[in-house]
Design an enzyme around this catalytic site. Structure first.
Site, PDB file in Angstrom:
ATOM      1  N   HIS A  99       0.800  -1.231   0.000  1.00 46.15           N
ATOM      2  CA  HIS A  99       0.000   0.000   0.000  1.00 46.15           C
ATOM      3  C   HIS A  99       0.833   1.281   0.000  1.00 46.15           C
ATOM      4  O   HIS A  99       0.291   2.372  -0.076  1.00 46.15           O
ATOM      5  CB  HIS A  99      -0.934   0.021   1.214  1.00 46.15           C
ATOM      6  CG  HIS A  99      -0.229   0.312   2.498  1.00 46.15           C
ATOM      7  ND1 HIS A  99       0.500  -0.633   3.162  1.00 46.15           N
ATOM      8  CD2 HIS A  99      -0.110   1.458   3.209  1.00 46.15           C
ATOM      9  CE1 HIS A  99       1.026  -0.100   4.245  1.00 46.15           C
ATOM     10  NE2 HIS A  99       0.680   1.164   4.301  1.00 46.15           N
TER      11      HIS A  99
HETATM   12  C1  UD1 Z   1      -2.163   5.508   5.914  1.00 49.78           C
HETATM   13  C2  UD1 Z   1      -0.892   5.961   6.627  1.00 49.78           C
HETATM   14  C3  UD1 Z   1       0.169   4.889   6.483  1.00 49.78           C
HETATM   15  C4  UD1 Z   1      -0.344   3.552   6.970  1.00 49.78           C
HETATM   16  C5  UD1 Z   1      -1.623   3.217   6.211  1.00 49.78           C
HETATM   17  C6  UD1 Z   1      -2.221   1.913   6.637  1.00 49.78           C
HETATM   18  C7  UD1 Z   1      -0.357   8.369   6.686  1.00 49.78           C
HETATM   19  C8  UD1 Z   1       0.487   9.410   6.107  1.00 49.78           C
HETATM   20  N1  UD1 Z   1      -0.372   7.184   6.037  1.00 49.78           N
HETATM   21  O1  UD1 Z   1      -1.858   5.380   4.535  1.00 49.78           O
HETATM   22  O2  UD1 Z   1       1.288   5.245   7.272  1.00 49.78           O
HETATM   23  O3  UD1 Z   1       0.634   2.574   6.740  1.00 49.78           O
HETATM   24  O4  UD1 Z   1      -2.566   4.273   6.443  1.00 49.78           O
HETATM   25  O5  UD1 Z   1      -3.353   1.624   5.874  1.00 49.78           O
HETATM   26  O6  UD1 Z   1      -0.986   8.594   7.687  1.00 49.78           O
HETATM   27  N2  UD1 Z   1      -9.301   4.963   1.600  1.00 49.78           N
HETATM   28  C9  UD1 Z   1     -10.490   4.272   1.548  1.00 49.78           C
HETATM   29  N3  UD1 Z   1     -11.056   3.899   2.740  1.00 49.78           N
HETATM   30  C10 UD1 Z   1     -10.503   4.160   3.939  1.00 49.78           C
HETATM   31  C11 UD1 Z   1      -9.292   4.870   3.976  1.00 49.78           C
HETATM   32  C12 UD1 Z   1      -8.696   5.254   2.808  1.00 49.78           C
HETATM   33  O7  UD1 Z   1     -11.012   4.011   0.496  1.00 49.78           O
HETATM   34  O8  UD1 Z   1     -11.074   3.774   4.982  1.00 49.78           O
HETATM   35  C13 UD1 Z   1      -8.657   5.342   0.322  1.00 49.78           C
HETATM   36  C14 UD1 Z   1      -8.878   6.781  -0.051  1.00 49.78           C
HETATM   37  O9  UD1 Z   1      -9.041   6.854  -1.425  1.00 49.78           O
HETATM   38  C15 UD1 Z   1      -7.581   7.448   0.344  1.00 49.78           C
HETATM   39  C16 UD1 Z   1      -6.564   6.329   0.126  1.00 49.78           C
HETATM   40  O10 UD1 Z   1      -7.267   5.129   0.426  1.00 49.78           O
HETATM   41  O11 UD1 Z   1      -7.343   8.581  -0.398  1.00 49.78           O
HETATM   42  C17 UD1 Z   1      -5.350   6.423   0.984  1.00 49.78           C
HETATM   43  O12 UD1 Z   1      -5.718   6.558   2.358  1.00 49.78           O
HETATM   44  P1  UD1 Z   1      -4.841   7.459   3.355  1.00 49.78           P
HETATM   45  O13 UD1 Z   1      -5.394   7.372   4.728  1.00 49.78           O
HETATM   46  O14 UD1 Z   1      -4.627   8.796   2.750  1.00 49.78           O
HETATM   47  O15 UD1 Z   1      -3.432   6.774   3.308  1.00 49.78           O
HETATM   48  P2  UD1 Z   1      -3.011   5.261   3.416  1.00 49.78           P
HETATM   49  O16 UD1 Z   1      -2.371   4.911   2.137  1.00 49.78           O
HETATM   50  O17 UD1 Z   1      -4.112   4.375   3.937  1.00 49.78           O
END
Ligand code: UD1
Length: 364
Positions: free
Chosen positions: A204
């Site tokens: 991820h």
């Molecule tokens: C975040 C953390 C990372 C951690 C990871 C675990 C930061 C900077 N990053 O990254 O350190 O390893 O979580 O998962 O805090 N999304 C969904 N549903 C959700 C959450 C996210 O669909 O419940 C999608 C959204 O499109 C979002 C993307 O995933 O834009 C990324 O989510 P985000 O929380 O920005 O970062 P992660 O890659 O999950």
């Protein structure tokens, strides 16, 4: 004494659950704040059930956004929570945006902050998590480290020793607890594919899944690996979105020996990795869990903030994906599961040491 516990993203839940339980066992009141950084049922709610956690007392509902947007939204909402309560301590874990956002807010209001999982460094400032770790450690009052390299990093940064305490790895508390529970259940999702020899893949990190060229190369390599050992791949939403965008999701879906799943709950995931023969990942926590379980782990990253999983554990860094096949072959020759490793204080009793240290800090 009221202690505020912060969760926001998936890797936070298994760290806060045992700490909350330990506080409540000692009759100390906690206020559990969920920032809402992760919000999907399978990225958030399922963990509360699987970890026997109380529901959040306060939900900030911030959702996704750019780093600045997400961090700012958490700050604005968390400041109101701090103003409404009289916290003796705010406890943050790990390195996600919720960690730094809540630390900044609490410190500017003069509230004590404990950082659990302090001192870890990848020395790679292109990782958003590295920025979050450095800044959180810089301003927190009590820095609780999972392994002794954390103490060394903090010493090298000039942090006074009386702010730092080596308490051990809190994730292992949850892992041991879950292993006990999944033993008696039939919760391994690999069973429905009839697999008892398989590799788990999780990816991820933006550095692996945001760039099209890298994604194409990764997908080719995973297909190749699946011809050696079947793959079970629970896909993070970031990764799914990008695979779709680059037209590569159907390639994986059509491979007979690659089994794509939605993100799993904690118990299902522990059950899946507990019986696996190999893990390929870019997750921080999984490097530790595989070490603890004795499962060979190939980490697709240039560096790790968890070097103890290499020096004392089963982890190996794959800095160039073109070398993945050789490492998979080597790991498979060794055939799988080794003696579980137990770096010091990865013993399932870390929550007790954390709560002792926090009480001591508040009373000082
Ligand atoms: C975040 C953390 C990372 C951690 C990871 C675990 C930061 C900077 N990053 O990254 O350190 O390893 O979580 O998962 O805090 N999304 C969904 N549903 C959700 C959450 C996210 O669909 O419940 C999608 C959204 O499109 C979002 C993307 O995933 O834009 C990324 O989510 P985000 O929380 O920005 O970062 P992660 O890659 O999950």
């Amino acid at each position: 004494m009221l202690v505020c516990l912060i969760v926001g993203a998936r890797p936070n839940f298994m760290k806060i659950a045992p700490i909350d339980r330990e506080f409540r066992k000692r009759g100390i009141e906690t206020l559990l704040v969920h920032t809402g950084q992760h919000y999907d049922q399978n990225m958030s709610d399922v963990f509360f059930e699987d970890l026997n956690m109380k529901s959040p007392d306060v939900h900030l509902n911030v959702g996704s956004g750019s780093h600045a947007t997400q961090t700012a939204r958490i700050m604005i909402e968390f400041e109101k929570v701090c103003n409404d309560h009289d916290f003796a301590m705010v406890v943050v874990v790990g390195d996600v945006n919720s960690t730094i956002a809540c630390t900044l807010v609490a410190k500017k209001l003069g509230i004590l902050v404990t950082h659990v999982e302090a001192g870890l460094r990848s020395f790679d400032r292109e990782m958003p998590e590295e920025i979050n770790r450095i800044l959180t450690d810089r301003i927190s009052d009590l820095l609780l480290t999972p392994s002794i390299d954390g103490n060394e990093n903090l010493k090298n940064e000039g942090v006074p020793e009386n702010r730092v305490k080596f308490v051990g790895n809190i994730m292992i508390d949850s892992l041991y607890d879950a292993l006990d529970r999944v033993k008696s259940e039939n919760s391994n999702p690999a069973k429905k594919f009839g697999l008892n020899h398989y590799c788990v893949v999780t990816l991820h990190r933006p550095s692996n899944v945001d760039d099209e060229e890298k994604v194409v190369e990764l997908v080719e390599n995973l297909v190749h690996v699946s011809h050696k050992i079947p793959i079970v791949f629970p896909i993070h939403p970031r990764t799914r979105n990008n695979l779709k965008k680059f037209g590569k999701l159907p390639v994986l879906e059509n491979e007979p020996l690659i089994h794509i799943l939605e993100p799993l709950g904690y118990l299902e995931f522990v059950s899946l990795i507990g019986s696996s023969n190999l893990v390929i990942t870019d997750s921080g926590g999984l490097q530790e869990e595989t070490t603890s379980l004795g499962i060979p782990c190939l980490t697709l990253r240039e560096n790790t903030e968890r070097p103890i999983t290499i020096t004392e554990g089963t982890n190996q860094l794959i800095t160039d994906v073109s070398t993945l096949q050789i490492s998979v072959d080597d790991a498979l020759q060794d055939l799988g599961v080794k003696e579980p490793k137990k770096p010091k204080y990865w013993d399932g009793k870390t929550a007790k040491r954390i709560v002792d240290a926090i009480i001591d800090c508040v009373e000082r």
